[in-house]
Design a protein around this motif. Structure first.
Motif, mmCIF file in Angstrom:
data_model
loop_
_atom_site.group_PDB
_atom_site.id
_atom_site.type_symbol
_atom_site.label_atom_id
_atom_site.label_comp_id
_atom_site.label_asym_id
_atom_site.label_seq_id
_atom_site.Cartn_x
_atom_site.Cartn_y
_atom_site.Cartn_z
ATOM 1 N N CYS A 148 101.145 23.327 68.685
ATOM 2 C CA CYS A 148 100.397 22.874 67.507
ATOM 3 C C CYS A 148 100.057 24.002 66.546
ATOM 4 O O CYS A 148 99.665 23.748 65.396
ATOM 5 C CB CYS A 148 99.119 22.158 67.943
ATOM 6 S SG CYS A 148 99.422 20.599 68.809
ATOM 7 N N GLN A 153 102.783 21.083 62.819
ATOM 8 C CA GLN A 153 102.614 20.426 64.115
ATOM 9 C C GLN A 153 101.147 20.286 64.510
ATOM 10 O O GLN A 153 100.838 19.862 65.621
ATOM 11 C CB GLN A 153 103.367 21.193 65.204
ATOM 12 C CG GLN A 153 104.733 21.709 64.821
ATOM 13 C CD GLN A 153 105.617 20.678 64.143
ATOM 14 O OE1 GLN A 153 105.725 19.544 64.607
ATOM 15 N NE2 GLN A 153 106.242 21.056 63.034
ATOM 16 N N ARG A 154 100.238 20.616 63.624
ATOM 17 C CA ARG A 154 98.819 20.724 63.967
ATOM 18 C C ARG A 154 98.221 19.431 64.515
ATOM 19 O O ARG A 154 97.351 19.457 65.383
ATOM 20 C CB ARG A 154 98.012 21.173 62.743
ATOM 21 C CG ARG A 154 96.541 21.393 63.023
ATOM 22 C CD ARG A 154 95.828 21.921 61.800
ATOM 23 N NE ARG A 154 95.917 20.990 60.678
ATOM 24 C CZ ARG A 154 95.406 21.224 59.468
ATOM 25 N NH1 ARG A 154 94.814 22.385 59.223
ATOM 26 N NH2 ARG A 154 95.515 20.325 58.512
ATOM 27 N N GLY A 156 99.222 17.316 66.531
ATOM 28 C CA GLY A 156 99.504 17.030 67.933
ATOM 29 C C GLY A 156 100.450 15.870 68.138
ATOM 30 O O GLY A 156 100.906 15.614 69.264
#
Length: 232
Positions: A148, A153-154, A156
């Motif tokens: 993440c 991609q934070r 999740g």
């Protein structure tokens, strides 16, 4: 047919749409490379777009004596290096889509390299490695945090999707799927849920992996986007 199977099938028919419209097949239980590609490219795109990227990777590897369906993270990194880096990989196999709409956001091919390197650095080289990590809360938290931290991609979403893609179809049930079945029936044991999904798929003639994935997508989507992948 048990009442539970009837009720769960009815809920799926109500919520998930026509099974003929479910994209598939789902998952790559022996190919972490394909799991990574799919997870990085799926958000904000039709799955047909992702399938084309996967097919180009498969074709490239096959033409050089490789087998994409058994490739792990190291093989994916070697493939990017062989092509000359993320820009060349994007041109040959991936596409030019960035990780987000933010100005200067890196290409998804660059994020793909970062997540693959992060996984290898944690000893996650294959899908079996990933499945083992996913069952250990501490290791999973470390791997999820590393994933993440990569641009785009934070949220999740792509990490959860990666783990789902690596699972053996019908062996277990993702927590989101367990939650869906719990609301429908009250069942919350993962093994019991997996058994119910198998029974429903057999009764309805549905692919078990497609059913599991369709429920997961329904549960993971934003309320106004039921059935579609969320954006990262």
């Amino acid at each position: 047919m048990s009442t539970d199977v009837e009720q769960l099938r009815a809920a799926c028919e109500r919520d998930l749409g026509d099974p003929a419209d479910w994209p598939g097949p789902f998952g790559y239980p022996d190919a972490l490379a394909l799991c990574i590609i799919d997870a990085i490219y799926v958000t904000g795109a039709r799955h047909l777009t992702v399938e084309k990227v996967i097919e180009r990777y498969r074709s490239y590897r096959a033409a050089r004596g490789g087998d994409a369906d058994t490739d792990g993270a190291p093989e994916l990194l070697a493939n990017v290096e062989e092509l000359g880096g993320p820009l060349q990989w994007a041109a040959e196999i991936g596409n030019r889509r960035p990780t987000s709409t933010a100005k200067g956001a890196p290409l998804r091919s660059a994020a793909l390299i970062e997540v693959a390197q992060a996984l290898v650095g944690l000893g996650i080289r294959t899908t079996s490695d990933l499945r083992a990590v996913a069952e250990d809360d501490e290791l999973c938290a470390r791997a999820s945090a590393a994933w993440c931290a990569v641009p785009g991609q934070r949220s999740g979403f792509t990490w959860r999707y990666l783990v789902l893609l690596a699972q053996q179809p019908g062996v277990t049930a993702d927590p989101a799927v367990v939650g869906y079945v719990y609301r429908a029936l009250g069942a919350e044991d993962c093994d019991a849920v997996a058994a119910l999904l198998r029974a429903v798929s057999e009764d309805a003639g549905w692919d078990i992996a497609a059913l599991h994935h369709a429920i997961w997508r329904f549960e993971s989507a934003r309320p106004e986007q039921r059935g579609l992948p969320s954006t990262a």
